[in-house]
Design a protein around this motif. Sequence first.
Motif, short mmCIF file in Angstrom:
data_model
loop_
_atom_site.label_atom_id
_atom_site.label_comp_id
_atom_site.label_asym_id
_atom_site.label_seq_id
_atom_site.Cartn_x
_atom_site.Cartn_y
_atom_site.Cartn_z
N LYS A 1 38.06 39.69 50.85
CA LYS A 1 36.43 40.44 51.31
C LYS A 1 36.22 40.92 50.33
O LYS A 1 34.40 40.35 49.96
CB LYS A 1 36.99 41.25 52.84
N ALA A 2 36.06 42.29 49.85
CA ALA A 2 35.46 43.21 48.54
C ALA A 2 35.05 41.89 47.99
O ALA A 2 33.51 41.96 46.73
CB ALA A 2 35.96 44.25 48.69
N GLY A 3 36.28 41.35 47.58
CA GLY A 3 36.13 40.60 46.34
C GLY A 3 34.69 40.04 46.36
O GLY A 3 33.81 39.66 44.88
N VAL A 4 34.55 39.22 47.47
CA VAL A 4 33.60 37.80 47.85
C VAL A 4 32.17 38.87 47.70
O VAL A 4 31.22 38.11 47.72
CB VAL A 4 34.32 37.69 49.12
N THR A 5 32.48 39.74 48.35
CA THR A 5 30.97 40.36 48.41
C THR A 5 30.15 41.23 47.34
O THR A 5 29.42 41.36 47.13
CB THR A 5 31.00 41.96 49.69
N PHE A 6 31.57 41.64 46.97
CA PHE A 6 31.15 41.70 44.37
C PHE A 6 30.44 40.60 43.82
O PHE A 6 29.56 40.84 43.42
CB PHE A 6 32.18 42.28 43.92
N GLU B 1 43.38 41.61 41.38
CA GLU B 1 44.03 43.27 41.27
C GLU B 1 42.37 43.94 41.14
O GLU B 1 42.38 45.47 42.07
CB GLU B 1 44.53 43.64 39.30
N SER B 2 41.30 43.54 40.27
CA SER B 2 40.38 44.78 40.72
C SER B 2 39.52 45.01 42.16
O SER B 2 39.04 45.51 42.29
CB SER B 2 39.10 43.91 40.13
N ASN B 3 40.38 43.67 43.01
CA ASN B 3 39.39 43.64 44.21
C ASN B 3 39.99 45.18 45.06
O ASN B 3 39.64 45.19 46.27
CB ASN B 3 39.87 42.75 45.47
N HIS B 4 40.96 45.51 44.08
CA HIS B 4 41.73 46.86 45.28
C HIS B 4 40.59 47.84 44.77
O HIS B 4 39.94 48.52 45.76
CB HIS B 4 43.42 47.33 44.97
N ALA B 5 40.30 48.36 43.99
CA ALA B 5 39.44 49.39 43.38
C ALA B 5 37.99 48.34 44.58
O ALA B 5 37.14 49.87 44.81
CB ALA B 5 39.33 49.26 42.11
N ILE B 6 37.62 47.55 43.94
CA ILE B 6 36.28 47.47 44.88
C ILE B 6 36.22 47.54 46.02
O ILE B 6 35.33 48.42 46.82
CB ILE B 6 35.92 45.57 44.49
N ALA B 7 37.69 47.15 46.72
CA ALA B 7 37.21 47.28 48.89
C ALA B 7 37.66 48.62 48.87
O ALA B 7 36.72 49.12 49.41
CB ALA B 7 39.37 46.72 49.09
#
Length: 194
Positions: A110-115, A126-132
Amino acid sequence: MIFAPCGGGSNFGGAAFPFFADKAAGKNVRLVAVEPASCPTLTRGHYAYDFGDTAKLTPMMLMYTLGHDFMPPGIHAGGLRYHGDSALVSQLYHEKLLEAVAVHQLATFKAGVTFARAEGIVPAPESNHAIAACIDEALRCKASGEQKTLFFNLSGHGHFDMAAYDSYFSGKLEDFAYPEEAIEAALARLPKVG
């Protein structure tokens, strides 16, 4: 606050370690390792000597571990599915010089899609974890009115992970919290060190 995904620790170390000088100089810097809830090495692992591989060929290292024979679920963040964390990351976490949070797979996508919708860059799972974790902190700051500088490590693009995004959009991905009994069983098989 510095957020970076953390599996074995190289990504996190590369992004966060340069800020330890500021932290040591007394600046208010928080370093946050973000791991999957399905592979919760720092947040639910044990600080012990363990092998770095399942074949027990590497030297034992003092690390946060879920046990060298830990078998992670098939989540879509392959780089974060390692059973332990580097000796340096582990020691700094043990000494409470850095923090760790675990996030679920669906929240990360969800965070990756928002970004992606905001920035036009499809991030790697993997990056989505930090973004979330960074988005969660930004929302806490918005609610409290507190101002903070938030930095996250975008460690890779998701062009090779489009099948994972397709699985997310089609509802095929699930959250998986690694069961406590499985963690306890793996930790019981840690090498005995005198």
